[in-house]
Write a protein that holds these residues in place. Sequence first.
Motif, mmCIF file in Angstrom:
data_model
loop_
_atom_site.group_PDB
_atom_site.id
_atom_site.type_symbol
_atom_site.label_atom_id
_atom_site.label_comp_id
_atom_site.label_asym_id
_atom_site.label_seq_id
_atom_site.Cartn_x
_atom_site.Cartn_y
_atom_site.Cartn_z
ATOM 1 N N PRO A 1 0.816 -1.229 0.000
ATOM 2 C CA PRO A 1 0.000 0.000 0.000
ATOM 3 C C PRO A 1 0.843 1.271 0.000
ATOM 4 N N GLU A 2 2.011 1.219 0.616
ATOM 5 C CA GLU A 2 2.874 2.409 0.648
ATOM 6 C C GLU A 2 3.519 2.627 -0.716
ATOM 7 N N ARG B 1 1.249 4.264 -3.226
ATOM 8 C CA ARG B 1 1.021 5.703 -3.091
ATOM 9 C C ARG B 1 1.958 6.494 -4.015
ATOM 10 N N GLU B 2 3.140 5.923 -4.275
ATOM 11 C CA GLU B 2 4.190 6.693 -4.935
ATOM 12 C C GLU B 2 4.480 6.262 -6.373
ATOM 13 N N TYR C 1 -7.143 1.178 4.800
ATOM 14 C CA TYR C 1 -6.228 1.261 3.649
ATOM 15 C C TYR C 1 -5.230 0.106 3.709
ATOM 16 N N VAL D 1 -5.671 -1.413 -2.604
ATOM 17 C CA VAL D 1 -4.735 -1.090 -3.674
ATOM 18 C C VAL D 1 -4.952 -1.985 -4.899
ATOM 19 N N HIS E 1 -6.873 -0.505 -7.645
ATOM 20 C CA HIS E 1 -6.381 0.667 -8.380
ATOM 21 C C HIS E 1 -6.024 0.297 -9.832
#
Length: 673
Positions: free
Chosen positions: A330-331, A334-335, A453, A458, A461
Amino acid sequence: MKHMVTESSELLDASDVEIEEALQHADPIVLRGLLFQLTGDEELRDIELGHHLISGYLDVYQVAKPEDAAMIRGKAAAFLKQYRDAGAGPIDIGPRERLLESLSLTAGVPVTPTELPMWLETLGIDPWARGLSWSGDAAPEAAADFSVIVIGAGMGGLNAALHLKNAGVSFRVLEKGDNVGGTWRDNRYPGARLDSPSRLYTHVFGVGYPYPNLYTPGETNQGYLEWIADEFDLRGSVELHSEVTSLAWDDATSEWVVSVTQNGRPQVLRANAVVSAVGFLSQPSIPRIPGLEDFAGDAFHTARWPEGYSLQGKRVAVIGTGCTGYQMIPEIAREAAHLSIFQRTPNWLFEAPGYLKPFPEQVKWLDRNFPFLTNFERFQLAFLQRADMTGRRLKRDAGYQDEHAVSETNRITRDNLIASLERKLAGHPDLIEKMTPTAPPMAARPVLFDPEYSVLDVLLHDDVSLVSEGIERVRENGIETKDGVLHELDTIVLATGFRANDYLWPMEVRGRGGITLEEAWSKDGARAYLGSLVPGFPNLFMIYGPNTNLTVGFQILDMIELTARFALENIGALIEQGKRSVEVTEDAYWRYNDEIDRQEPDMIYTDQRARNYYINKHGRSSSNNPLDTRVLWNWLRDPAGRLKSDAPVSLAPELADAYRVLEPRHGADLVVR
Ligand code: NAP
């Protein structure tokens, strides 16, 4: 023991309203036992409780009626105001003979009297309960002449070092890295975080450490370890950039000869004893995937995350979906510009509300200001995971028939997990199928997720793909899967785990007569007596050694502390008696290991559908322990018979037979020379 952590000016400045408001965030059942202990208030005894069975195994008790909860909070507020008005000075925990009832009032069920000594350790009111206690009032002079080398400065090594220091035994810590911290120094990948409650992730001397989250992020855990090094002045004893390459036992002098590379220069040291605290998940497992070395982008293991590495605008692959992969995904999402998740085996995802959130300010304030609250909070959580509870979760029921589960508890857990997958991935049956493991829950390490989250969000997405086709090879510009598709990439992150079963690797360890640990373990992998000793390797004590993981009823930190105390008690006795070495007999080593082997088939993690580091290449577990931790606690407690306790063994009668398998004492299972 006085309450140590109060920042008194903070409480002294608090208004009545602030105190009352903060207490709205405290669990009334925890306050109930604590207040009873501090005040003896009889009204706290008879309070109606509600009971919930969570996941089919966790017996959770709560104060049932809102008016009772309000009454308890009111009493807690009155206590805290009075304490503030009296100057918030040092305060005692209150009568020791009351503790059994106080703990029972917080637990919601009676705590078994024979288990009280074990729970008192967990409570942490004696911060040094898991250290070395001398027979006399002070350390004997010989303590300063007995040298111990501790290998590693993580959770285990710092703990051993601190207790050696407190006991006045001469020691040095050799650490291969550039800082203390062990696993938390190394695991700096985005999203690294505890997945057991932070309140159980302190040593007993650190119970009051101000943890800001239910599950703390990696950097906070690293902060805790650095706090230990600073607070107890251990930095000067830790030699960084010092990698031990080999250990050899010198029978003529009864010493370990320790070869170490210090700042690039080889050195040879000698020590009377070695405490190996090199960690269990410390050596990355790098998969042999064809072409990996030819990849033109960046490729690295999660435990070697390059400092400051940016994923901005990159097409990123994560290979591996264990705790690390799912925690990190998930981190990364984000990027990264695009994320491809290469999943060979899905793992069960357990919902953990509040997983990513910090505690409310009021909770942190109470932790700092309500005397002994963190002790009782810690006890409550640890008690929930007691052996009879986790036993239900981890063991198969011989008569149970179900295609997917190994016991009724396991089936309930599985049903809940499937329901949460279906909730999160509603409308995507293909994803639900790919994310449903075939092995029953708990056959592999469970993974926690935040319902707000997580990897499950994710997956929906547009810029994230779940790739289950299997990796054929790595090419210069990406990964080719078995269906012939090339996934173009800039970065490959290897979340491929650790060489968990290669204990002490890559050190070469030679015991009496030159035998290596590798040879001693050649039959079916690493073993040890009580997770610590191996015959032929005197005075070598392992921390987080074989079969000390996933125990029935303890957290890993408990095992780290208990095996450290076992080492310290052995060392202390050698010093007091002027002896040179202690070693387990071959017979005792096998009695212990036969008992593990006998009980292992009952454990869920032996399920044939699971394939993970819990089982070694010989088909047995070198890492996990099926034995009841109440028995383990007693076995590990007093190897030299030095404890001044009036009750040397305190066990419920039904555990007594198991206890008699060993005689973990000097002169019995342990030979002293
Ligand atoms: P792991 O559980 O061993 O998972 C490794 C993953 O890599 C698995 O999904 C495995 O797939 C995959 N893999 C390995 N070789 C591969 C290959 N050649 N091709 C494709 N996939 C491959 O490692 P981990 O996730 O690092 O976790 C290890 C342990 O660390 C955890 O169980 C836990 O104890 C600890 N941990 C704790 C936390 C925490 O929050 N406290 C966080 C992270 C880790 P297969 O399953 O198919 O083999």
